[in-house]
Design a protein around this motif. Structure first.
Motif, short mmCIF file in Angstrom:
data_model
loop_
_atom_site.label_atom_id
_atom_site.label_comp_id
_atom_site.label_asym_id
_atom_site.label_seq_id
_atom_site.Cartn_x
_atom_site.Cartn_y
_atom_site.Cartn_z
N GLY A 157 -52.49 -39.28 -25.98
CA GLY A 157 -52.96 -38.77 -24.69
C GLY A 157 -54.32 -39.34 -24.32
O GLY A 157 -54.58 -39.68 -23.17
N GLU A 158 -55.18 -39.47 -25.32
CA GLU A 158 -56.52 -40.03 -25.08
C GLU A 158 -56.49 -41.50 -24.74
O GLU A 158 -57.31 -41.99 -23.96
N LEU A 159 -55.54 -42.23 -25.33
CA LEU A 159 -55.43 -43.67 -25.07
C LEU A 159 -54.99 -43.96 -23.64
O LEU A 159 -55.29 -45.01 -23.09
N ALA A 169 -46.06 -44.08 -23.62
CA ALA A 169 -45.77 -43.03 -24.60
C ALA A 169 -45.02 -41.85 -24.00
O ALA A 169 -44.48 -41.02 -24.73
N VAL A 170 -44.97 -41.77 -22.68
CA VAL A 170 -44.43 -40.58 -22.02
C VAL A 170 -43.00 -40.25 -22.43
O VAL A 170 -42.70 -39.09 -22.79
N PRO A 171 -42.05 -41.18 -22.40
CA PRO A 171 -40.67 -40.80 -22.79
C PRO A 171 -40.59 -40.22 -24.20
O PRO A 171 -39.86 -39.24 -24.43
N ALA A 209 -51.13 -33.56 -23.92
CA ALA A 209 -51.18 -35.02 -23.80
C ALA A 209 -50.43 -35.49 -22.55
O ALA A 209 -50.89 -36.39 -21.84
N LEU A 210 -49.30 -34.89 -22.26
CA LEU A 210 -48.55 -35.25 -21.07
C LEU A 210 -49.35 -34.93 -19.81
O LEU A 210 -49.29 -35.67 -18.81
N GLY A 211 -50.10 -33.85 -19.84
CA GLY A 211 -50.97 -33.56 -18.71
C GLY A 211 -52.04 -34.62 -18.53
O GLY A 211 -52.34 -35.04 -17.40
N ARG A 212 -52.62 -35.06 -19.63
CA ARG A 212 -53.65 -36.10 -19.55
C ARG A 212 -53.08 -37.42 -19.02
O ARG A 212 -53.74 -38.14 -18.28
N LEU A 213 -51.87 -37.74 -19.43
CA LEU A 213 -51.28 -39.02 -19.04
C LEU A 213 -50.89 -39.06 -17.56
O LEU A 213 -50.81 -40.13 -16.96
N LYS A 223 -51.06 -25.46 -18.22
CA LYS A 223 -52.29 -26.21 -18.00
C LYS A 223 -51.98 -27.67 -17.69
O LYS A 223 -52.59 -28.28 -16.80
N ALA A 224 -51.02 -28.25 -18.40
CA ALA A 224 -50.66 -29.65 -18.17
C ALA A 224 -50.11 -29.85 -16.77
O ALA A 224 -50.41 -30.86 -16.11
#
Length: 219
Positions: free
Chosen positions: A44-46, A51-53, A74-78, A105-106
């Motif tokens: 998520g940070e990268l 990476a989503v799927p 992480a999905l929220g961040r992406l 939240k995401a």
């Protein structure tokens, strides 16, 4: 620094990121839930949406609560809209309340494209999810959420009612502000105070203590 050296440094940084991305993807197959969770968080940070799927699959299938929790965030961040259906399902039906909150939240982090699932979560069986959904809708200034938020002014949970007040104030349409003003006639002194703050414009930014406690786990 010469242009050639700058190019070389950029190439090295890109190569390092690609290498780490591949490494973190491999770690998602680890038998250790903590290793998987750490890998998910780093992905998520990268910020690489490739990476989503894989993360969507983890959110649906991983048996570890901590992995699903970190995957939702992480999905929220992406920020990829392809994750919305999986996040909405997790927010509504995951066996873990913590994962439900993380997915809510995401959805808020995904922005206006996730407004409809957030509106649906205003009727969640869990009060913290309803509260967080109201907060995110206010933050997004979702005008389509005004009437569903007005309905939450009668929620059995006082924290949800307060979150709805501040969300309506944040959205700020005439209908929303009229609903907040009507709260001034309520016999509930705490909600009356919240309405007064909201009408004064100071309430949302100050935040409610319940919201701060809820969101600390996401920071």
């Amino acid at each position: 620094m010469s242009a050639a050296r700058i190019f070389i440094l950029i190439f090295i940084l890109i190569a390092a990121c690609v290498s780490e991305f591949s490494q973190r993807l491999r770690q998602l197959d680890s038998s250790d839930p903590q290793v998987r969770a750490d890998a998910v968080k780093r992905l998520g940070e990268l910020g690489d949406r490739r990476a989503v799927p894989r993360l969507i699959t983890l959110l649906k299938q991983d048996t570890s609560v901590i992995v699903r929790f970190e995957t939702a965030l992480a999905l929220g961040r992406l920020g990829d809209k392809e994750a919305i259906p999986a996040l909405a399902e997790a927010a509504g039906n995951d066996p873990s309340p913590d994962v439900m909150l993380a997915a809510t939240k995401a959805l808020g982090d995904l922005g206006p494209k996730a407004v409809e699932p957030l509106i649906a979560l205003l009727t969640s069986r869990l009060a913290p999810v309803r509260l967080l959904a109201a907060r995110e809708l206010g933050r997004l200034r979702a005008t389509s959420a005004v009437r569903p938020l007005i309905e939450r002014l009668n929620d059995p949970d006082p924290g949800v009612r307060k979150a709805a007040i501040y969300a309506l104030r944040r959205i700020g349409t005439a209908e929303a502000m009229e609903a907040v003003a009507r709260m001034l006639s309520r016999p509930d002194q705490e909600l009356e105070s919240a309405a007064e703050e909201a009408l004064g414009g100071a309430g949302y930014e100050a935040d409610l203590e319940e919201l701060r406690q809820l969101l600390r786990r996401f920071r």
